[in-house]
Design a protein around this motif. Structure first.
Motif, PDB file in Angstrom:
ATOM      1  N   ARG A   1       0.840  -1.240  -0.109  1.00 50.01           N
ATOM      2  CA  ARG A   1       0.179  -0.047  -0.065  1.00 50.01           C
ATOM      3  C   ARG A   1       1.016   1.274   0.070  1.00 50.01           C
ATOM      4  O   ARG A   1       2.061   1.226   0.324  1.00 50.01           O
ATOM      5  CB  ARG A   1      -0.755  -0.119   0.997  1.00 50.01           C
ATOM      6  CG  ARG A   1      -1.887  -1.213   1.256  1.00 50.01           C
ATOM      7  CD  ARG A   1      -2.560  -0.977   2.735  1.00 50.01           C
ATOM      8  NE  ARG A   1      -3.689  -2.162   2.963  1.00 50.01           N
ATOM      9  CZ  ARG A   1      -3.687  -3.311   3.190  1.00 50.01           C
ATOM     10  NH1 ARG A   1      -2.511  -3.694   3.446  1.00 50.01           N
ATOM     11  NH2 ARG A   1      -4.679  -3.940   3.226  1.00 50.01           N
ATOM     12  N   TYR A   2       0.346   2.266  -0.230  1.00 51.90           N
ATOM     13  CA  TYR A   2       1.244   3.701  -0.399  1.00 51.90           C
ATOM     14  C   TYR A   2       1.679   3.909   1.015  1.00 51.90           C
ATOM     15  O   TYR A   2       2.737   4.318   1.129  1.00 51.90           O
ATOM     16  CB  TYR A   2       0.163   4.863  -0.925  1.00 51.90           C
ATOM     17  CG  TYR A   2       0.192   4.811  -2.134  1.00 51.90           C
ATOM     18  CD1 TYR A   2       1.179   5.677  -3.108  1.00 51.90           C
ATOM     19  CD2 TYR A   2      -0.923   4.098  -3.009  1.00 51.90           C
ATOM     20  CE1 TYR A   2       0.771   5.621  -4.360  1.00 51.90           C
ATOM     21  CE2 TYR A   2      -0.851   4.183  -4.386  1.00 51.90           C
ATOM     22  CZ  TYR A   2      -0.038   4.949  -5.053  1.00 51.90           C
ATOM     23  OH  TYR A   2      -0.302   4.832  -6.265  1.00 51.90           O
ATOM     24  N   GLN A   3       1.069   3.876   2.162  1.00 52.25           N
ATOM     25  CA  GLN A   3       1.753   4.062   3.378  1.00 52.25           C
ATOM     26  C   GLN A   3       2.827   2.977   3.749  1.00 52.25           C
ATOM     27  O   GLN A   3       4.213   3.229   4.165  1.00 52.25           O
ATOM     28  CB  GLN A   3       0.705   3.700   4.614  1.00 52.25           C
ATOM     29  CG  GLN A   3       0.890   4.421   5.630  1.00 52.25           C
ATOM     30  CD  GLN A   3      -0.224   4.627   6.641  1.00 52.25           C
ATOM     31  OE1 GLN A   3      -1.209   3.777   6.372  1.00 52.25           O
ATOM     32  NE2 GLN A   3      -0.382   5.350   7.412  1.00 52.25           N
ATOM     33  N   ASP A   4       2.883   1.920   3.083  1.00 53.99           N
ATOM     34  CA  ASP A   4       4.113   0.865   3.130  1.00 53.99           C
ATOM     35  C   ASP A   4       5.110   1.273   2.171  1.00 53.99           C
ATOM     36  O   ASP A   4       6.318   1.297   2.494  1.00 53.99           O
ATOM     37  CB  ASP A   4       3.751  -0.651   2.868  1.00 53.99           C
ATOM     38  CG  ASP A   4       2.646  -1.261   3.646  1.00 53.99           C
ATOM     39  OD1 ASP A   4       2.521  -0.628   4.930  1.00 53.99           O
ATOM     40  OD2 ASP A   4       1.722  -2.037   3.163  1.00 53.99           O
TER      41      ASP A   4
ATOM     42  N   GLN B   1      -0.538  17.909   6.536  1.00 55.23           N
ATOM     43  CA  GLN B   1      -0.072  17.080   5.068  1.00 55.23           C
ATOM     44  C   GLN B   1       1.008  17.944   4.369  1.00 55.23           C
ATOM     45  O   GLN B   1       1.223  19.270   4.524  1.00 55.23           O
ATOM     46  CB  GLN B   1      -1.452  17.252   4.488  1.00 55.23           C
ATOM     47  CG  GLN B   1      -2.398  16.356   4.945  1.00 55.23           C
ATOM     48  CD  GLN B   1      -3.647  16.173   3.894  1.00 55.23           C
ATOM     49  OE1 GLN B   1      -3.843  17.134   2.811  1.00 55.23           O
ATOM     50  NE2 GLN B   1      -4.550  15.243   4.011  1.00 55.23           N
TER      51      GLN B   1
ATOM     52  N   GLU C   1      -2.268  11.657   1.600  1.00 52.55           N
ATOM     53  CA  GLU C   1      -3.342  10.862   2.569  1.00 52.55           C
ATOM     54  C   GLU C   1      -2.412   9.968   3.403  1.00 52.55           C
ATOM     55  O   GLU C   1      -2.713  10.060   4.711  1.00 52.55           O
ATOM     56  CB  GLU C   1      -4.580  10.182   1.925  1.00 52.55           C
ATOM     57  CG  GLU C   1      -5.455  11.081   1.121  1.00 52.55           C
ATOM     58  CD  GLU C   1      -6.141  12.069   1.841  1.00 52.55           C
ATOM     59  OE1 GLU C   1      -6.251  11.808   3.324  1.00 52.55           O
ATOM     60  OE2 GLU C   1      -6.511  13.097   1.763  1.00 52.55           O
ATOM     61  N   SER C   2      -1.680   9.333   2.748  1.00 51.24           N
ATOM     62  CA  SER C   2      -0.784   8.472   3.724  1.00 51.24           C
ATOM     63  C   SER C   2       0.288   9.154   4.580  1.00 51.24           C
ATOM     64  O   SER C   2       0.517   8.710   5.566  1.00 51.24           O
ATOM     65  CB  SER C   2       0.020   7.433   2.348  1.00 51.24           C
ATOM     66  OG  SER C   2      -0.890   6.444   1.836  1.00 51.24           O
ATOM     67  N   MET C   3       0.649  10.238   4.011  1.00 52.00           N
ATOM     68  CA  MET C   3       1.801  10.838   4.853  1.00 52.00           C
ATOM     69  C   MET C   3       0.924  12.002   5.700  1.00 52.00           C
ATOM     70  O   MET C   3       1.537  12.469   6.649  1.00 52.00           O
ATOM     71  CB  MET C   3       2.531  12.037   3.856  1.00 52.00           C
ATOM     72  CG  MET C   3       3.358  11.048   3.130  1.00 52.00           C
ATOM     73  SD  MET C   3       4.320  11.863   1.890  1.00 52.00           S
ATOM     74  CE  MET C   3       5.582  12.915   2.907  1.00 52.00           C
TER      75      MET C   3
ATOM     76  N   GLU D   1      -2.835  10.111  -3.183  1.00 49.03           N
ATOM     77  CA  GLU D   1      -2.493   8.634  -2.386  1.00 49.03           C
ATOM     78  C   GLU D   1      -1.340   8.730  -1.378  1.00 49.03           C
ATOM     79  O   GLU D   1      -1.391   8.646  -0.126  1.00 49.03           O
ATOM     80  CB  GLU D   1      -2.388   7.496  -3.110  1.00 49.03           C
ATOM     81  CG  GLU D   1      -3.421   6.884  -4.032  1.00 49.03           C
ATOM     82  CD  GLU D   1      -4.857   6.492  -2.895  1.00 49.03           C
ATOM     83  OE1 GLU D   1      -4.258   6.005  -1.732  1.00 49.03           O
ATOM     84  OE2 GLU D   1      -5.599   6.308  -3.454  1.00 49.03           O
TER      85      GLU D   1
END
Length: 482
Positions: free
Chosen positions: A114-117, A246, A146-148, A143
């Motif tokens: 996923r983008y967070q990973d 963000q 939002e992940s950051m 993406e």
């Protein structure tokens, strides 16, 4: 050889599965070529591809999984494991993968992130020499942002005070000062108000070298600078607020990774998207660029854009869109989707339509009647469209331009203005086109009517560019009895 094997397996796959998109065999060969040659590849998919392109991507990955990283959004992740891989299992091909960052896979396994990973793996320098694959790459910036994203709640303030009790008085004073300032500028019960990033630097100064290790404070105090946007969302009933943080330029986080690794990008929006404009500004180049599918071979969209419509800044615009929505909905036997990004306007329209059509009208829910009317944002529709029946029509009361009421959008525009750049044509307008095209992708070829009730389609030069981007379409000059 990889191209030949992929082609053969895809033909076998289609013996048991209906071929709903005619370009998958070509896509499979293009992806096989990119995997074997390690080319930087950009593939523009025609808007009628919807989710039918997955076999053209997955079958080459099953046959060639050397140093591959597949990066997915949450929706794509669910689609892969709940829909696409079960369908692929009948072809007896193995999708040999490792997901997440708990275990770093060998070179022979596909790494699904996923983008967070992805952000974590990049920070730990775990992605060297791996080919990165981004489906729906037009949404990379969103993406990543939002992940950051960092969120600080009232509970986090309490935890900070408890962990740094010797600074308790100073922390409480800083919080109360911020609260007074925010609520004094509040104009609504759920106001969103920008906060200067220097407020975080002031809090960092209070704590001196004794910075907290607890999340989210550790991230917030370590990363924030003038390239981050911060704002508060107020709750006037509870007299509390949440602090959102963000990155203004999320793509910069991956700029080194994107320039050093081989990339394969699939997109539905094309290189007019602001993400690709950012890539071009960094002199990033693709060895292979392909437009797959001719949009003029697709079924045209029935498009209703009446002439002489008022502009959104006129006094009678609201009554105009309500009357037009009522006329469009009257007599329809299948769902209608009303797409409005502005929350306040969307709730007003929802209330007005509910007064006319009763319980048929719902707000952002997939539990609807056969002839239900769903009022929602474009992003909600893009995420949830596959959980809804095919609608009779999509109605856009206003063109979905990103709103400057969003702190992040406003900050990005300010940055572009400061750099002397054309903030509308480089950012707001490309984002609008990407959202419009993604909103319409699923209804191509299904005889679904699209109505745009915004006079700017006719009276602004950029309205003509929207007409061009939506092609092919056929004009509906008047509403006929259903």
């Amino acid at each position: 050889m990889l191209e030949v094997h992929s082609h053969k397996h895809l033909k076998k796959y289609y013996q048991k599965n209906l071929a709903l998109w005619p370009h998958n065999l070509t896509l499979a060969r293009l992806i096989s070529r990119s995997l074997s040659r390690k080319d930087n590849t950009f593939i523009q998919l025609s808007s009628d591809s919807r989710n039918f392109w997955w076999p053209g991507l997955l079958i080459p990955l099953c046959l060639h999984n050397n140093n591959i990283v597949l990066i997915l959004s949450e929706r794509q992740y669910r689609l892969l494991f709940e829909v696409e891989l079960p369908k692929l299992s009948s072809s007896r091909l193995g999708f040999d993968y490792v997901e997440g960052i708990e275990l770093i896979p060998s070179d022979e396994k596909i790494w699904v992130l996923r983008y967070q990973d992805l952000i974590f793996a990049n920070e730990k320098d775990l992605l060297k020499n791996r080919q990165l694959i981004f489906p729906e790459s037009e949404f990379i910036s969103n993406e990543l942002r939002e992940s950051m994203s960092i969120k600080i709640t009232p509970k986090d303030w309490q935890n900070l005070i408890a962990s740094r009790s010797r600074f308790e008085a100073s922390i409480i004073e800083a919080h109360e000062r911020l609260s007074r300032s925010l609520f004094s500028h509040s104009l609504s019960s759920d106001a969103v108000i920008r906060i200067d990033y220097k407020e975080l630097l002031a809090l960092k100064e209070i704590l001196k070298d004794d910075l907290p290790s607890i999340m989210p404070w550790r991230r917030a105090l370590n990363v924030v600078n003038n390239r981050w946007v911060t704002w508060a969302k107020l709750d006037n009933q509870k007299l509390s607020w949440d602090w959102y943080i963000q990155p203004l330029l999320p793509l910069q986080t991956l700029s080194g990774l994107l320039s050093k690794n081989t990339l394969l990008m699939l997109t539905n929006s094309g290189q007019s998207d602001s993400f690709f404009l950012d890539l071009n500004s960094k002199k990033f180049t693709f060895n292979v660029k392909v437009d797959l599918g001719n949009k003029y071979d697709q079924e045209p969209i029935p498009l209703f854009v009446p002439k002489r419509q008022p502009l959104p800044n006129t006094s009678h615009f609201y009554r105009h869109i309500i009357r037009q929505c009522q006329r469009l909905i009257l007599g329809r036997t299948h769902p209608t989707i009303v797409l409005v990004d502005d929350l306040q306007l969307r709730l007003q329209i929802t209330s007005e339509l509910a007064g006319e059509f009763g319980l048929r009208v719902v707000h952002e829910t997939t539990n609807i009647e056969t002839n239900g009317i769903v009022c929602c944002s474009c992003q909600w529709w893009i995420v949830n469209q596959y959980n809804l029946p095919t609608p009779d029509q999509l109605i856009f009361p206003v063109i979905p331009l990103p709103t400057l009421e969003s702190p992040w959008i406003a900050a990005k525009v300010e940055m572009l203005k400061h750099q002397g750049r054309d903030w509308f044509r480089e950012f707001l307008f490309p984002e609008t086109l990407a959202i419009l095209l993604k909103s319409l992708a699923i209804i191509r070829g299904k005889d679904v009517r699209v109505a745009i009730l915004d006079g700017r389609m006719r009276y602004r030069n950029w309205g003509k560019l929207i007409f061009e981007a939506l092609e092919p379409w056929v004009a509906l000059e008047r509403l006929l009895p259903y």
